[in-house]
Motif scaffolding. Structure first.
Motif, PDB file in Angstrom:
ATOM      1  N   PHE A   9       0.995  -1.259  -0.068  1.00 49.02           N
ATOM      2  CA  PHE A   9      -0.031   0.024  -0.097  1.00 49.02           C
ATOM      3  C   PHE A   9       0.835   1.195  -0.067  1.00 49.02           C
ATOM      4  N   ARG A  10       0.382   2.343  -0.135  1.00 46.44           N
ATOM      5  CA  ARG A  10       0.949   3.698  -0.106  1.00 46.44           C
ATOM      6  C   ARG A  10       0.460   4.574   0.845  1.00 46.44           C
ATOM      7  N   ALA A  11       1.485   5.193   1.612  1.00 41.38           N
ATOM      8  CA  ALA A  11       0.859   6.151   2.510  1.00 41.38           C
ATOM      9  C   ALA A  11       1.685   7.562   2.677  1.00 41.38           C
ATOM     10  N   LEU A  12       0.762   8.289   3.013  1.00 41.35           N
ATOM     11  CA  LEU A  12       1.589   9.651   3.258  1.00 41.35           C
ATOM     12  C   LEU A  12       2.129   9.909   4.611  1.00 41.35           C
ATOM     13  N   ASN A  13       3.078  10.508   4.933  1.00 41.68           N
ATOM     14  CA  ASN A  13       3.595  10.802   6.228  1.00 41.68           C
ATOM     15  C   ASN A  13       4.514  11.951   5.951  1.00 41.68           C
ATOM     16  N   ILE A  65      -4.361   7.192  -1.532  1.00 39.01           N
ATOM     17  CA  ILE A  65      -3.355   8.317  -1.846  1.00 39.01           C
ATOM     18  C   ILE A  65      -3.919   9.121  -3.009  1.00 39.01           C
ATOM     19  N   GLU A  66      -4.430   8.155  -3.943  1.00 40.32           N
ATOM     20  CA  GLU A  66      -5.303   8.681  -5.338  1.00 40.32           C
ATOM     21  C   GLU A  66      -6.158   9.682  -5.005  1.00 40.32           C
ATOM     22  N   VAL A  67      -7.139   9.533  -4.034  1.00 37.03           N
ATOM     23  CA  VAL A  67      -8.072  10.335  -3.545  1.00 37.03           C
ATOM     24  C   VAL A  67      -7.604  11.632  -3.186  1.00 37.03           C
ATOM     25  N   ILE A  68      -6.544  11.567  -2.277  1.00 37.74           N
ATOM     26  CA  ILE A  68      -5.914  12.582  -1.759  1.00 37.74           C
ATOM     27  C   ILE A  68      -5.389  13.734  -2.875  1.00 37.74           C
ATOM     28  N   LEU A  69      -4.678  12.985  -3.676  1.00 37.46           N
ATOM     29  CA  LEU A  69      -4.029  13.851  -4.808  1.00 37.46           C
ATOM     30  C   LEU A  69      -4.988  14.459  -5.767  1.00 37.46           C
TER      31      LEU A  69
END
Length: 198
Positions: A41-45, A170-174
């Motif tokens: 998975f991808r995650a923003l930190n 993350i795609e939704v956030i971008l």
């Protein structure tokens, strides 16, 4: 950091794949791999960089453990003992001679009569009775059992599963960030159009 699928906190930064993941890593978004359920998975930190240590390209953590094993290449078979183990490979001690590039079937005993058989592994290196293997073809059930075993050995029993925290993909956030930037740009242009010239 925890896995969004199983809730485990044993996650490891994964290698970036493709231009998109290299691009979003500039914005502190990295791929991770759960060591327990193997979910990627991808995650923003924000503000945290996750560079791979120099020379370290493994996505899965290796644990030092001694287990009985067996290597089979064609009609040749040999007993071995693991020195370290991960979901993607291992190192074993053996008296047999398997040169680099040899394809082998790898069987490892997990205790209690349980074992995992890796249908296809490749010898990557040999040195003084030590053979390094990379697993090429691992069945889904074998991968799950191996990951659960490693997780159980590497982490203390009774830790419990952490409470699952929902995350936006993350795609939704971008998309949301890009949409907000576009709205601000349009508002800025409308404001300038409505301003009388002097």
């Amino acid at each position: 950091m925890q896995c969004p699928r199983c809730g485990a906190q044993s996650v490891r930064r994964s290698s970036r794949v493709g231009a998109f993941e290299r691009l979003i890593s500039a914005f502190y978004v990295y791929p991770f791999l759960c060591q327990r359920c193997t979910h990627r998975f991808r995650a923003l930190n924000w503000g945290h960089r996750y560079p791979h240590p120099k020379g370290e390209r493994r996505d899965y953590e290796r644990i030092a453990i001694r287990l009985p094993a067996r290597l089979t290449a064609g009609t040749e078979s040999a007993d071995a003992e693991t020195t370290d183990l991960s979901v993607s490979g291992c190192a074993v001690k053996t008296d047999a001679n398997f040169p680099p590039g040899t394809e082998v079937r790898f069987t490892v005993g997990l205790g209690g009569g349980k074992q995992v058989e890796i249908a296809e592994a490749v010898v990557r290196a040999t040195h003084e009775g030590r053979v390094s293997l990379q697993f090429v073809h691992v069945g889904v059930d074998e991968q799950r059992r191996l990951a659960e075993f490693i997780h159980g050995v590497a982490l203390p029993i009774g830790v419990g599963r952490p409470r699952r925290v929902p995350r936006l993909p993350i795609e939704v956030i971008l998309v949301l960030v890009a949409g907000l930037a576009l709205i601000l740009l349009i508002l800025s242009m409308v404001t300038r159009i409505g301003t009388p010239l002097r």
